[in-house]
Scaffold this motif. Structure first.
Motif, PDB file in Angstrom:
ATOM      1  N   GLN A 165      -3.928  -7.832  -2.648  1.00 61.20           N
ATOM      2  CA  GLN A 165      -4.935  -6.862  -2.222  1.00 61.20           C
ATOM      3  C   GLN A 165      -4.241  -5.602  -1.721  1.00 61.20           C
ATOM      4  O   GLN A 165      -4.293  -5.263  -0.547  1.00 61.20           O
ATOM      5  CB  GLN A 165      -5.821  -7.479  -1.123  1.00 61.20           C
ATOM      6  CG  GLN A 165      -7.139  -6.764  -0.904  1.00 61.20           C
ATOM      7  CD  GLN A 165      -8.084  -6.878  -2.093  1.00 61.20           C
ATOM      8  OE1 GLN A 165      -8.126  -7.908  -2.754  1.00 61.20           O
ATOM      9  NE2 GLN A 165      -8.834  -5.834  -2.368  1.00 61.20           N
TER      10      GLN A 165
ATOM     11  N   SER B 219     -10.239  -2.180 -11.212  1.00 56.87           N
ATOM     12  CA  SER B 219      -8.935  -1.973 -10.569  1.00 56.87           C
ATOM     13  C   SER B 219      -8.595  -0.487 -10.418  1.00 56.87           C
ATOM     14  O   SER B 219      -7.706  -0.139  -9.658  1.00 56.87           O
ATOM     15  CB  SER B 219      -7.829  -2.665 -11.367  1.00 56.87           C
ATOM     16  OG  SER B 219      -7.593  -2.013 -12.596  1.00 56.87           O
ATOM     17  N   TYR B 220      -9.290   0.373 -11.170  1.00 58.69           N
ATOM     18  CA  TYR B 220      -9.086   1.831 -11.068  1.00 58.69           C
ATOM     19  C   TYR B 220      -7.617   2.212 -11.247  1.00 58.69           C
ATOM     20  O   TYR B 220      -7.099   3.103 -10.580  1.00 58.69           O
ATOM     21  CB  TYR B 220      -9.608   2.356  -9.730  1.00 58.69           C
ATOM     22  CG  TYR B 220     -11.066   2.034  -9.477  1.00 58.69           C
ATOM     23  CD1 TYR B 220     -12.071   2.654 -10.217  1.00 58.69           C
ATOM     24  CD2 TYR B 220     -11.430   1.105  -8.515  1.00 58.69           C
ATOM     25  CE1 TYR B 220     -13.412   2.348  -9.997  1.00 58.69           C
ATOM     26  CE2 TYR B 220     -12.772   0.802  -8.287  1.00 58.69           C
ATOM     27  CZ  TYR B 220     -13.752   1.421  -9.033  1.00 58.69           C
ATOM     28  OH  TYR B 220     -15.069   1.115  -8.818  1.00 58.69           O
ATOM     29  N   THR B 221      -6.957   1.535 -12.172  1.00 57.35           N
ATOM     30  CA  THR B 221      -5.561   1.855 -12.499  1.00 57.35           C
ATOM     31  C   THR B 221      -5.514   3.083 -13.406  1.00 57.35           C
ATOM     32  O   THR B 221      -6.374   3.267 -14.271  1.00 57.35           O
ATOM     33  CB  THR B 221      -4.907   0.656 -13.198  1.00 57.35           C
ATOM     34  OG1 THR B 221      -4.878  -0.455 -12.296  1.00 57.35           O
ATOM     35  CG2 THR B 221      -3.491   0.977 -13.640  1.00 57.35           C
TER      36      THR B 221
ATOM     37  N   LYS C  55       0.845  -1.194   0.000  1.00 58.92           N
ATOM     38  CA  LYS C  55       0.000   0.000   0.000  1.00 58.92           C
ATOM     39  C   LYS C  55       0.881   1.244   0.000  1.00 58.92           C
ATOM     40  O   LYS C  55       1.807   1.360   0.802  1.00 58.92           O
ATOM     41  CB  LYS C  55      -0.927  -0.001   1.219  1.00 58.92           C
ATOM     42  CG  LYS C  55      -1.920  -1.164   1.222  1.00 58.92           C
ATOM     43  CD  LYS C  55      -2.870  -1.108   2.411  1.00 58.92           C
ATOM     44  CE  LYS C  55      -3.864  -2.261   2.356  1.00 58.92           C
ATOM     45  NZ  LYS C  55      -4.828  -2.236   3.487  1.00 58.92           N
TER      46      LYS C  55
ATOM     47  N   GLU D 195      -3.056  -1.296  -2.639  1.00 60.89           N
ATOM     48  CA  GLU D 195      -3.728  -0.094  -3.128  1.00 60.89           C
ATOM     49  C   GLU D 195      -2.735   1.073  -3.206  1.00 60.89           C
ATOM     50  O   GLU D 195      -1.762   1.141  -2.456  1.00 60.89           O
ATOM     51  CB  GLU D 195      -4.893   0.295  -2.227  1.00 60.89           C
ATOM     52  CG  GLU D 195      -4.522   0.596  -0.792  1.00 60.89           C
ATOM     53  CD  GLU D 195      -5.747   0.924   0.069  1.00 60.89           C
ATOM     54  OE1 GLU D 195      -5.830   2.069   0.530  1.00 60.89           O
ATOM     55  OE2 GLU D 195      -6.583   0.027   0.260  1.00 60.89           O
ATOM     56  N   HIS D 196      -2.980   1.943  -4.151  1.00 64.06           N
ATOM     57  CA  HIS D 196      -2.240   3.198  -4.303  1.00 64.06           C
ATOM     58  C   HIS D 196      -0.727   2.984  -4.431  1.00 64.06           C
ATOM     59  O   HIS D 196       0.067   3.720  -3.851  1.00 64.06           O
ATOM     60  CB  HIS D 196      -2.541   4.142  -3.136  1.00 64.06           C
ATOM     61  CG  HIS D 196      -3.954   4.616  -3.109  1.00 64.06           C
ATOM     62  ND1 HIS D 196      -4.452   5.578  -3.955  1.00 64.06           N
ATOM     63  CD2 HIS D 196      -5.004   4.231  -2.338  1.00 64.06           C
ATOM     64  CE1 HIS D 196      -5.728   5.779  -3.713  1.00 64.06           C
ATOM     65  NE2 HIS D 196      -6.098   4.981  -2.739  1.00 64.06           N
TER      66      HIS D 196
ATOM     67  N   SER E 124      -5.249  -5.341  -6.919  1.00 66.25           N
ATOM     68  CA  SER E 124      -4.596  -4.151  -6.381  1.00 66.25           C
ATOM     69  C   SER E 124      -5.282  -2.923  -6.967  1.00 66.25           C
ATOM     70  O   SER E 124      -5.419  -2.792  -8.185  1.00 66.25           O
ATOM     71  CB  SER E 124      -3.115  -4.154  -6.749  1.00 66.25           C
ATOM     72  OG  SER E 124      -2.409  -3.207  -5.995  1.00 66.25           O
ATOM     73  N   LEU E 125      -5.711  -2.030  -6.113  1.00 63.59           N
ATOM     74  CA  LEU E 125      -6.529  -0.891  -6.518  1.00 63.59           C
ATOM     75  C   LEU E 125      -5.699   0.384  -6.648  1.00 63.59           C
ATOM     76  O   LEU E 125      -4.722   0.587  -5.935  1.00 63.59           O
ATOM     77  CB  LEU E 125      -7.648  -0.663  -5.500  1.00 63.59           C
ATOM     78  CG  LEU E 125      -8.631  -1.826  -5.289  1.00 63.59           C
ATOM     79  CD1 LEU E 125      -9.574  -1.513  -4.137  1.00 63.59           C
ATOM     80  CD2 LEU E 125      -9.415  -2.106  -6.564  1.00 63.59           C
ATOM     81  N   HIS E 126      -6.135   1.245  -7.573  1.00 63.60           N
ATOM     82  CA  HIS E 126      -5.602   2.614  -7.712  1.00 63.60           C
ATOM     83  C   HIS E 126      -4.091   2.630  -7.955  1.00 63.60           C
ATOM     84  O   HIS E 126      -3.369   3.492  -7.437  1.00 63.60           O
ATOM     85  CB  HIS E 126      -5.938   3.441  -6.470  1.00 63.60           C
ATOM     86  CG  HIS E 126      -7.407   3.518  -6.178  1.00 63.60           C
ATOM     87  ND1 HIS E 126      -8.295   4.205  -6.977  1.00 63.60           N
ATOM     88  CD2 HIS E 126      -8.153   2.970  -5.178  1.00 63.60           C
ATOM     89  CE1 HIS E 126      -9.515   4.082  -6.482  1.00 63.60           C
ATOM     90  NE2 HIS E 126      -9.459   3.346  -5.400  1.00 63.60           N
ATOM     91  N   THR E 127      -3.608   1.699  -8.770  1.00 61.96           N
ATOM     92  CA  THR E 127      -2.203   1.744  -9.179  1.00 61.96           C
ATOM     93  C   THR E 127      -1.998   2.910 -10.144  1.00 61.96           C
ATOM     94  O   THR E 127      -2.841   3.185 -11.000  1.00 61.96           O
ATOM     95  CB  THR E 127      -1.813   0.429  -9.870  1.00 61.96           C
ATOM     96  OG1 THR E 127      -2.059  -0.667  -8.975  1.00 61.96           O
ATOM     97  CG2 THR E 127      -0.340   0.424 -10.255  1.00 61.96           C
TER      98      THR E 127
END
Length: 388
Positions: free
Chosen positions: A150, A221-223, A123, A152-153, A180-183
């Motif tokens: 799991q 995933s909001y990449t 994270k 993020e960022h 993994s979110l917001h990469t």
């Protein structure tokens, strides 16, 4: 009073700086990684390293990240055979800076993730100002930098990827239970990537977001992939491969690439303000509710392709999903053969080319793109502005 103020200032300076641990071996690295605190640095001495495998699972803070860096940028060089992750980063607020990976040969192992750097369930971690050049792999679909678990960022930025072969450079993994979110992948240069030797000319993307567009393309995933340069990237037909939902591709530059920015799967992605000059293609679209705006294209066979599918919408399972409910607006296209193709791969027959037991899909691409809004595009000096 002045003496007191000076004393307090000195104390503040002493508190604000962390410790530095200079290391030369994986063992020394592991000892340092076990005790680092927010604001500390692990400094890898200048030199050439082989057979290195190390991990760090520590927690910095937003104001005091843990830094892992080369003694001098680009002078701590990793090379040779790789049989497990050279550097695995878990934890939070860890920055990896200034390392160089040159001529590494990655060998797939049954029980190990074999990459150069992996941010695993991390994270707010970062890989920055690193160089990856002339690295190879011995099996298809292997990345050299991975973001997984799991987390993020996390961020990969200001790195150079050049002359790598048969591999994927950066992969964001999307699984059934973990994503993994917001990469953020930004301000990197990808260049001089030759075509892979793998069957089907597949597995050589520079950036891949998601791996299973058929069964997991609905995962968000909001990449964000932005402000990168792709120069002579010829690894395979997909320079960037989107296989998940809710991602953004903004202000990237493509020059003389034998491949496209591809919405292979997924939905609701933004493709905005990218530039394409020369090469074999621009943007290819499958899936629903994508927004393709403000992109520029020059000197391409086809700038934008809206593709046929075996299924439509988000609920149906298909090896390809027809492009629908997308917005194609305010793009500038010049000196191309075809500006916008509505209906790529019409009636393409995929019989025997994928496992219909794993992917319960019809095999004919016979569902046309539909309900797409195409407006406000400027198309000049192009043989066929819009082909349907």
């Amino acid at each position: 009073m002045k003496i007191l103020l000076v004393t307090l200032a000195c104390l503040c300076v002493q508190v604000s700086f962390g410790k530095k641990y200079k290391v030369k071996t994986p063992g020394e690295f592991s000892k340092a990684a076990a005790i680092v605190q927010p604001g500390d640095e692990i400094v890898i001495a200048n030199g050439s390293y082989q057979g290195w495998a190390a991990a760090v699972n520590s927690n910095g803070t937003v104001s005091k990240p843990i830094i892992i860096r080369a003694e001098s940028t680009g002078k701590a060089v990793f090379t040779g055979e790789v049989h497990q992750a050279v550097l695995e980063v878990t934890g939070s607020y860890i920055q990896v800076r200034g390392l160089k990976f040159e001529g590494c040969q990655l060998f797939k192992e049954k029980s190990a993730n074999v990459v150069l750097i992996e941010m695993k369930a991390a994270k707010y971690c970062r890989v920055t100002d690193c160089v990856f050049t002339r690295n190879t792999v011995n099996a298809q679909f292997m990345p050299i930098v991975a973001v997984s678990g799991q987390g993020e960022h996390n961020r990969v930025d200001h790195c150079t990827f050049s002359g790598n072969f048969n591999n994927q450079e950066v992969q964001v993994r999307v699984g059934p239970n973990e994503v993994s979110l917001h990469t953020l992948i930004d301000h990197n240069t990808f260049m001089d990537k030759d075509s892979v030797t793998w069957k089907g000319n597949n597995g050589g993307e520079c950036v891949q977001i998601g791996q299973d567009p058929i069964l997991l393309g609905n995962r968000y995933s909001y990449t964000t992939v932005r402000d990168n340069r792709f120069i002579r990237c010829n690894g395979e037909p997909e320079v960037i491969s989107n296989k998940a939902s809710g991602n953004k591709y903004i202000n990237n530059y493509f020059e003389d690439c034998h491949g496209e920015l591809v919405m292979r799967g997924g939905h609701e992605c933004l493709i905005d303000s990218n530039s394409f000059e020369g090469g074999t293609g621009g943007i290819r679209v499958n899936g629903t509710t994508h927004t393709v705006t403000n992109n520029t294209f020059k000197g391409l066979p086809i700038a934008i392709r809206l593709m046929y599918g075996m299924a439509k919408g988000r609920a149906d399972t298909g090896f390809y999903i027809a492009a629908s409910d997308c917005i194609i607006k305010n793009n500038q296209i010049s000196h191309c053969i075809t500006g916008i193709l509505v209906g790529g791969s019409k009636n393409a027959d995929w019989t025997g080319k994928f496992d219909t037991r794993r992917y319960p899909s019809r095999t004919i691409q016979d569902i046309a793109p539909f309900n797409n809004e195409i407006a406000g595009n400027i198309i000049a000096d192009t043989q066929t502005p819009v082909l349907q």
